[in-house]
Design an enzyme around this catalytic site. Structure first.
Site, mmCIF file in Angstrom:
data_model
loop_
_atom_site.group_PDB
_atom_site.id
_atom_site.type_symbol
_atom_site.label_atom_id
_atom_site.label_comp_id
_atom_site.label_asym_id
_atom_site.label_seq_id
_atom_site.Cartn_x
_atom_site.Cartn_y
_atom_site.Cartn_z
ATOM 1 N N GLU A 106 0.108 -4.849 -8.514
ATOM 2 C CA GLU A 106 1.356 -4.484 -8.394
ATOM 3 C C GLU A 106 2.692 -4.230 -6.989
ATOM 4 O OE1 GLU A 106 4.514 -1.288 -7.934
ATOM 5 O OE2 GLU A 106 2.525 -1.758 -5.878
ATOM 6 N N ASP A 124 -5.149 -2.988 -7.871
ATOM 7 C CA ASP A 124 -4.550 -3.584 -6.035
ATOM 8 C C ASP A 124 -4.701 -3.227 -5.021
ATOM 9 O OD1 ASP A 124 -2.076 -3.575 -7.031
ATOM 10 O OD2 ASP A 124 -1.472 -4.612 -6.545
#
Length: 396
Positions: free
Chosen positions: A140, A82
């Site tokens: 994350e 991400d």
């Protein structure tokens, strides 16, 4: 030698790795929205003939087995995918094409490196027995974190890895350097949201109000005692208030004040004790001054613990691959990382990959609009992680 073979393959994949990283960097997606990123990773795995399963909506897990005979050994390798809600300011050909979203934490490097590991292992699968589990993880950057979600969905089962490794870019380290720290390395991180309620009124008539600004001010100052007078002085702890909203005016006392902050430490028991102290202190101060409050503490990532023996083994292998002069010991860092969730349930080692290059002006820190990485780190990141995986499985 295995080491030289890995280096040779990693070098041969460098141009491909740069293209992959630049594609990912130009097309970043926020936490749990990594649909195109996951599709891109899946296409790369498909091209390599590596099967995978979906987890946590946008996550992928692939298994790659060696052909050197039977073995029940399993090692897991993790990369996150991400990006962050940051508008990129770099003037580069691979600049983010998604407004307000940027790979400012290097997850594009992590994902590219793990794809490189997969290709190296495929070419060398005759050298090892056992299984390598490749974890491409979403989310994350946002609690509860993709790691905890994937663990809940069984990422560390069927088969269960004996160890899990993760790497993360570090711009403070020059490219070619690797950083490690055994034991407690990164902090837990919890979010504090407090609403302080009073009774607003005219700033010239404070005696007719219950001033939530004053109440909040007392709270903020008093909270510092939780660390300075309750925490063990040898245990790092941080309680920071980063946002205060008292939406009145120069002559208006508001009805409510909002306080947002973070609490971080390296001890799980003290962590939750501190939460209770924050709640009790906020409530008692508010009530003693005639007001009230609501305290919401959102539990984030736990303490990241690098397994001592595993980290010592990983360091020795890294020194063998990189040279002892290129492996440094890192200080404790009070930032947080959701790889910590893996470290709470499995033997884990999380190390840092140098990506800085002062001569080329690549010096910006993580989570900044000008962050970038020296792309030579892609060859190093893939090669080193492949080496660690293969040696962990007994390849020689």
């Amino acid at each position: 030698m295995l080491k030289e073979k890995i280096r040779e393959i990693a070098r041969s994949l460098q141009d491909k790795a740069v293209a992959t990283r630049r594609h990912l960097h130009a097309h970043p997606e926020l936490s749990f929205e990594e649909t195109q990123t996951a599709a891109f990773v899946a296409s790369k795995l498909d091209a390599l003939g590596i099967s995978y399963t979906r987890m946590a909506n946008t996550g992928l897990v692939a298994l790659l087995e060696g052909t050197k005979g039977p073995s029940g050994q399993v090692i897991a390798l993790r990369a996150d995918m991400d990006a962050l809600p940051i508008t990129e300011l770099n003037d580069v050909p691979y600049k983010s094409q998604n407004p307000g979203v940027m790979h400012a934490c290097g997850h594009d490097v992590h994902t590219t490196s793990l794809l490189g590991v997969a290709e190296i292992l495929l070419q060398l699968r005759h050298t090892f027995a056992g299984t390598v589990k490749l974890i491409f993880q979403p989310g994350e950057e946002t609690i509860p974190g993709g790691a905890s979600m994937m663990i809940a969905e069984g990422v560390l089962r069927n088969p269960a890895p004996a160890r899990i490794l993760g790497q993360h870019v570090m711009p403070e380290l020059p490219v070619g350097k690797i950083g490690m720290r055994p034991g407690r390395y990164m902090a837990s991180a919890d979010e504090i949201y407090i609403e302080v309620y009073g009774k607003g009124g005219h700033g010239a008539m404070p005696h007719t109000t219950i001033d939530p600004v004053i109440i909040a001010s007392h709270m903020i100052l008093a909270f510092q005692q939780i660390v300075s007078r309750n925490a063990d002085p040898t245990m790092p702890s941080v309680l920071s208030i980063g946002k205060v909203i008292a939406d009145g005016a120069h002559n208006v006392i508001p009805d409510k004040v909002i306080i947002d902050g973070t609490f971080r430490t390296l001890d799980e028991t003290w962590r939750f004790d501190a939460h209770e102290r924050i709640r009790r202190m906020a409530k008692s101060i508010a009530e003693s001054m005639g007001g009230s409050c609501k305290v919401d503490i959102r539990v984030g990532y736990p303490v990241l613990i690098n397994h001592e023996e595993l980290t010592a083994e990983v360091r020795a292998l890294t020194e063998e691959y990189m040279g002892a002069e290129n492996v440094v010991t890192l200080p404790v860092w009070m930032a947080a990382e959701d790889f910590a969730s893996y470290s709470q349930v499995s033997d884990a080692c999380f190390y840092r990959l140098g990506v800085g290059n002062a001569e080329r002006g690549i010096t910006s820190g993580l989570h900044t609009a000008t962050f970038d990485a020296d792309e030579q780190s892609l060859e190093i990141g893939a090669g080193l992680m492949a080496w660690l995986a293969l040696r962990s499985l007994g390849a020689s």
